[in-house]
Every structure is written in C-alpha cells, then in structure tokens.
Design a protein around this motif. Structure first.
Motif, short mmCIF file in Angstrom:
data_model
loop_
_atom_site.label_atom_id
_atom_site.label_comp_id
_atom_site.label_asym_id
_atom_site.label_seq_id
_atom_site.Cartn_x
_atom_site.Cartn_y
_atom_site.Cartn_z
N TYR A 7 0.83 -1.20 0.00
CA TYR A 7 0.00 0.00 0.00
C TYR A 7 0.86 1.25 0.00
N VAL A 9 -0.18 5.12 1.02
CA VAL A 9 -1.21 6.02 1.52
C VAL A 9 -0.63 7.42 1.63
N ARG A 19 -5.42 7.21 8.07
CA ARG A 19 -5.72 6.13 7.13
C ARG A 19 -4.55 5.14 7.05
N ILE A 59 -9.33 3.28 2.65
CA ILE A 59 -8.52 4.25 1.89
C ILE A 59 -9.38 5.31 1.21
N ASP A 64 -4.87 7.30 -2.42
CA ASP A 64 -4.14 6.15 -1.92
C ASP A 64 -4.17 4.99 -2.92
#
Length: 96
Positions: A7, A9, A19, A59, A64
């Motif tokens: 991920y 973010v 988040r 998200i 993101d």
C-alpha cells in the motif's frame, strides 16, 4: 492462500496519517509485516474477501493505492529474499 498486500497512503494530512495507521492495523489482523508497507498474509477465501472489503473502505481511492497479489503455492519456492528477512512461518514449530 498466501497473498501479498502492498500500500501507498498519502500522509500529507492528519487524515492521511490516520488512514495509513488503519490500513496497517487491518493488514496486521490477517498477516505479518515484511517491509514498511508490505504484508504477507495466509487467508481463507472468506478472509480474503473480508480483508479486501475492509481495505477498500479504509482508503481514499483518489489519494491512496493498495495492491494485492496472490502468491503461487508453495510460497517458499517462489520467494527470494536478500538482506534482513523478518518473516516468521507460524505453520512450523517455533523454538524459543
């Protein structure tokens, strides 16, 4: 099944940092961190669906990014790790 969750973010705002923490928390519920924004998870089909749903709800899709890869079995035959490897296989006996 073994999956890899990565991920990115956006943390430029307080909400973004929140988040980021939530995404990491969701991932920790299903697997273990192997790099800063990378988790390896061993999940059932239903856990996989739940994990995906939780991540998508966490998200902001305009800021993101999350990528989920299914790892071919057996995972160990397709994995090459160079340097520090923080992965622990909880399927094998642990020696303390």
């Amino acid at each position: 099944m073994d999956i890899l969750v990565t991920y990115d973010v956006n943390t430029e705002t307080k909400e973004g940092r929140r988040r980021l923490r939530k995404v990491a928390t969701v991932c920790k519920d299903y697997g273990q961190r192997v790099q800063l924004s990378v988790f390896e998870c061993r999940v059932s089909d239903s856990q996989y669906e739940t994990l995906r749903d939780r991540l998508v709800k966490t998200i902001d899709p305009t800021l993101d990014s999350i990528r989920v890869y299914r790892l071919p079995a057996p995972r160990e035959e397709h994995l090459f790790c160079f340097g520090i490897d923080g992965y622990t296989d909880f399927e094998k006996p642990l020696i303390l």
